[in-house]
Design an enzyme around this catalytic site. Structure first.
Site, PDB file in Angstrom:
ATOM      1  N   SER A 147       0.897  -1.314  -0.426  1.00 12.51           N
ATOM      2  CA  SER A 147      -0.142  -0.024  -0.093  1.00 12.51           C
ATOM      3  C   SER A 147       0.757   0.882   0.243  1.00 12.51           C
ATOM      4  CB  SER A 147      -0.385   0.158   1.186  1.00 12.51           C
ATOM      5  OG  SER A 147      -1.267   1.018   1.671  1.00 12.51           O
ATOM      6  N   TYR A 160      -3.176  -0.206   9.960  1.00 11.55           N
ATOM      7  CA  TYR A 160      -2.989  -0.640   8.665  1.00 11.55           C
ATOM      8  C   TYR A 160      -1.461  -0.289   8.001  1.00 11.55           C
ATOM      9  CZ  TYR A 160      -4.141  -0.792   3.527  1.00 11.55           C
ATOM     10  OH  TYR A 160      -4.854  -0.698   2.415  1.00 11.55           O
TER      11      TYR A 160
END
Ligand code: NAP
Ligand code: GCO
Length: 266
Positions: A147, A160
């Site tokens: 990501s 996250y």
């Protein structure tokens, strides 16, 4: 080297985790178009049924497995079933993932752990399950879906970012430990992609205006657009194919240039 053949996945078995929809679905479609036999999983029968219908609509013969990737026993069973039905897994895409957008000081330890469990511990569990077969076969491809948050932080996504940062280093460690067995482990770092996971960041406001975050991302992306799952189809075929046999431990950012750009001047 015949360059077209080097991108072919004919005769390969690919497992894409969490590919009922979103990025995983698009990557599974790409791998199938390149010739791979696809296996995928999700957690519930409703999503499974919808996914199988969607794959069938595209003329794809895929195998779906109900499996929570955080449960090692379920993962071991799923891999054994895939190996029995399709053969040893040649390509693993660790795609399943969740996000919780909560200010860190308001996030419970249980919520933090849940994100890390799915986004980091599960890629470890699934990779550990498929590596023995890859070693026996003499080759393998593991692709971890990282990501922007493998490199950057932002408000409300502490769990996250921690998980995706760890996934970057797990990718590099698998590459380091298993390169000797002709197993390549790389990552794909999507930018901001229009999927159910980011839908809340793109919702039209009650007054009909653009979501502020939507406007922010457009300004931070040189391509001046959100990515689509289809933007990841070519990169995943490249990293799954022999064309990338000497690429190992690399995170390929597919972000329209976000990481290179300071952002449009207001
Ligand atoms: P999504 O639309 O929310 O899809 C997530 C998928 O993961 C679903 O198929 C879901 O299936 C599955 N899943 C979640 N937890 C699972 C579990 N414990 N076991 C098995 N399957 C599970 O997400 P997405 O946007 O496609 O993202 C896919 C991956 O790309 C994620 O790793 C995400 O972090 C990453 N990513 C997304 C973006 C983006 O902008 N969208 C950008 C960078 C990276 P069920 O809920 O049916 O089980
Ligand atoms: C967020 C978004 C991002 C994207 C993606 C960016 O809330 O910031 O969900 O995290 O999902 O990971 O690469």
């Amino acid at each position: 080297m015949n360059i077209q053949k080097s991108f072919s996945l004919e005769g390969k078995v690919a497992l894409v985790t969490g590919a009922a929809y979103g990025i995983g679905f698009a990557m599974a479609e790409a791998l199938a178009q390149a010739g791979a036999q696809i296996a995928f999983n999700c957690r519930g029968q409703e999503h499974m049924d919808k996914a199988l219908a969607a794959y069938a609509e595209k003329g794809m013969d895929v195998k779906g497995y109900i499996c929570d990737v955080t449960d090692e026993a379920q993962v071991t069973q799923m891999v054994a079933e895939i190996e029995k039905e399709l053969g040893v897994i040649d390509i693993l895409v660790n795609n399943a993932g969740i996000i919780k957008r909560i200010p860190m000081h308001e996030m419970s330890a249980a919520e933090f752990r849940q994100v890390v469990d799915i986004d980091l511990n599960a890629p470890f569990i699934v990779s550990k399950a498929v590596i023995p077969g890859m070693i026996k076969k003499g080759h393998g491809k593991i692709i971890n879906i990282c990501s922007m948050m493998s490199e950057l932080g932002r408000e409300t996504v502490s769990a996250y970012a921690a998980a995706k940062g760890g996934l970057k280093m797990l990718t590099r460690n698998i590459a380091s430990e298993y390169g000797q067995y002709n197993i390549q482990c790389n990552g794909i770092g999507p930018g901001y992609i229009a999927t159910p996971q980011t839908a809340p960041l793109r919702e039209v406001q009650p007054d009909g205006s653009q979501h502020p975050f939507d406007k922010f991302i457009i300004g931070k992306t040189p391509a001046a657009r959100w990515g689509n799952p289809e933007d990841l189809m070519g990169p995943v075929v490249f990293l799954a194919s022999e064309a990338s046999d000497f690429v190992n431990g690399h995170i390929l950012y597919v972000d329209g240039g976000i990481l290179a750009y300071i952002g449009k001047q207001p």
